[in-house]
Design an enzyme around this catalytic site. Sequence first.
Site, PDB file in Angstrom:
ATOM      1  N   LYS A 192      48.572 -29.339   9.400  1.00  0.00           N
ATOM      2  CA  LYS A 192      47.854 -30.147   8.266  1.00  0.00           C
ATOM      3  C   LYS A 192      48.872 -31.118   7.661  1.00  0.00           C
ATOM      4  O   LYS A 192      49.415 -31.111   6.361  1.00  0.00           O
ATOM      5  CB  LYS A 192      47.109 -29.363   7.429  1.00  0.00           C
ATOM      6  CG  LYS A 192      46.182 -30.069   6.748  1.00  0.00           C
ATOM      7  CD  LYS A 192      44.904 -30.438   7.781  1.00  0.00           C
ATOM      8  CE  LYS A 192      43.777 -31.388   7.097  1.00  0.00           C
ATOM      9  NZ  LYS A 192      42.597 -31.543   8.081  1.00  0.00           N
ATOM     10  N   SER A 386      38.641 -33.003  11.171  1.00  0.00           N
ATOM     11  CA  SER A 386      38.659 -32.344   9.556  1.00  0.00           C
ATOM     12  C   SER A 386      37.250 -32.416   9.217  1.00  0.00           C
ATOM     13  O   SER A 386      36.275 -31.697   9.544  1.00  0.00           O
ATOM     14  CB  SER A 386      39.643 -33.163   8.872  1.00  0.00           C
ATOM     15  OG  SER A 386      40.278 -32.018   8.011  1.00  0.00           O
TER      16      SER A 386
END
Length: 590
Positions: A192, A386
Site C-alpha cells: 500500500k 482499492s
Amino acid sequence: MKDFFKTFFAALLALMVAGALAFVLFLGVLAALGSSGKPVVPSKAVLVFDLDTSLSDADREPEPSEALSEALGGGGGHAQSLPAAIEALDRAASDSRITALFLTGNLQGAGPAQLRELREAIQRFKAKKPVLAYNQGWSKRDYYLAAGASTVFINPFGEMEVNGLASEPMFFGEAFKKYGVEVQVTRVGKYKSAVEPFITDRMSEPNREQVQKLLEDIWGEWKTTVAKDRKKSPDDLQTIADEKGLVEADEAKKLGLVDRVAAYDEVLDELKKLAGKQPKDKDFPQIALATYAGIPGEAKTGRTRIAVVVAEGEIVDGEGKANQVGGERLSRELRKLRLDDRIKAVVLRVNSPGGSAAASELIQREVILTKKVKPLVVSMGHLAASGGYWISTYGDRIFAEPSTITGSIGVFGLLPNVKKLANDHGITWDSVQTAKLANPMTLARPKNDLELARIQGLVDRIYEQFVAKVADSRKMKKEAVHEIAQGRVWSGQEAVKLGLVDEVGGLDAAVKYAAGRIKAGDDYQVVGPEREPDTLREILKNLGGKPRKLAKPGPVDGLVDSFRHQLDLLTALNDPQGVYARLPFELELK
C-alpha cells in the site's frame, strides 16, 4: 433615512435580478443561434475519428465554470464518452451512408482496458468496411488501436514507438522536508504505497515488484494483440523494443509495422476515392465521430430495461465534482434504480482508483441492497482498485479486461502538518482542549503517540473489514484474501486467476450477462440514471460551439500536469475519518 435605505437596497436588488435574467436570456439567444443547425450524414461519407481527445467511461457534462471557460476560450472540450463512441462505430458499420472509417490523432487519458474495448469496436467496423489509419508518428497507445486497420499509414518524416512500457512516479518527500511540511502515515499492507510520494524519494521494493509485474502484464497483452494484427510474433516486437525503441518511417515499413509511408495529402486522396471523389476535388463527404454519435439512432424498443451507472474518478465523501465519484451522489443513483420497478437489472461500470473509505462503504451498502432485489453486474474499466474494488466486490458477476488495474485491498491514513513551515515564517498556534484526543486532525502540529495509535487502530480495523467483505462476497477464506491483499495491485487477467474477478470482458459482455440473468434474450434496452436538466450548463456548452484544436502538450506541460494532478489528489482526500482505500500509486504509462 431608514425608508430611504430600504428603497435604495430594494431598487438595487431589483436591478441585479433583472440584469441576471437579461444575461441568461442573452446567453440563451446566442446558444440557440449557435445550435440551430442539425447535423446531417452525407451520402458515401467517411467517418472521421479524430483521436485528439480523452476517453471517459461516463458521458460527463462539464461543470458550468468549465463550460464557460471553454465557451470564452474556444479550446478544450470535454472527453469523448467511450460507450457513445463504441455505439457510434457499431451503428456506422451498418449505415449505408458511411463508406469507411478514418483514424488519426493522439488519444489522451485512455487506459489500456478502455483501448481494448475501443479497438474491438474498430475491428467490428473493419469486418464490414475499410479502416484507414494515419499519423505523423504513432505512439504505443494509438498504434494499439490502429495496428489492425485495413491500411496503416505513417508520414515520411514520422516515427513510431515500439519501446515497451515505463512508469516514472514523482516523489515529494525531500521537498516536503526542505520546506517544513511533515507527513505522518498509518497504513496496512506492504504494497500500500500511495503514501510513498509524500514521505520518501524513491519506490519501495514491494511497490517496485508490483509495478514491474503489472507493466509486464499490460505490455504482454499489447505485444500479443499487435503481433496478431501485423502477422508477427510477440518475440519479434520485443526484439524491436529492446534494439530499436523508436522506429523511423521507412524502417517501420520494412519491418511490417505499417502498410504505407505517405504524406497527409496522399492519404486524403485515398479517402476521396473511398467517398467517390477524384483527387482533384477539393473535399469529400465526411462526418466526425463525435457528431455522428450525437445523431440519434433507432429508437430503443426493448421491453426490458437494464440500467448502466458509471462510477468514474476519485471516490470522495459527499456529492463530489463532475469528475469524481461522490459517495452520496452514487449511492442515491443506485437507490433510485433499486426502487424503480421498471429497471430489471443494473450494471455498475467502475473506473476508479478508490479514495474515501467511508464513501466506498456508503456505495457498497447500496450495491448489496440492490443485489437483493435485482441482478447487479460489475464491469471494470481501466481502474477498479482499492475503493474501486470495495464497491465492486459484491457484484453478482465481475467482468474486467486483461489489463484492468484492480485489487489493492488495503487502506492508509495520510496525516500532514505544516508546523515547521509556519514557524519558520513567524506563524504559531496555541491550543485549549478538554480531552487528550480533542483535536487529532490538526495541521498545526505532528500527531502524538496516542493519536497515532488510535488512528492506526482505525486503519487496522477498516482493513480487516475490507478483507472480510472480500472473503464473504467472493466466497473465499480470509487467509486466502490476506495473501493476495496487502494493498497489492493486480491486472485483470491475474485477478481472474486469483478469484477477485469472474470473467474477462468489457461493458457489452456485462450487459449481455445481466440480460441473461433476467431472461430478457435480445428484448432489452440499456438506459442510464435519469438526471435533471441543467439549463445553464446547456447554454454555456452550446455557446462554445466547436472547440478549437490547441497546441499539443510538450514535456513541460506534462511536468506541470503531474504537479497539478498530485495537488488534485491531495484535495480529494476528504474522508471524515482520514482513512482511504485508494490505488497505492499513480500509474502513468510511458
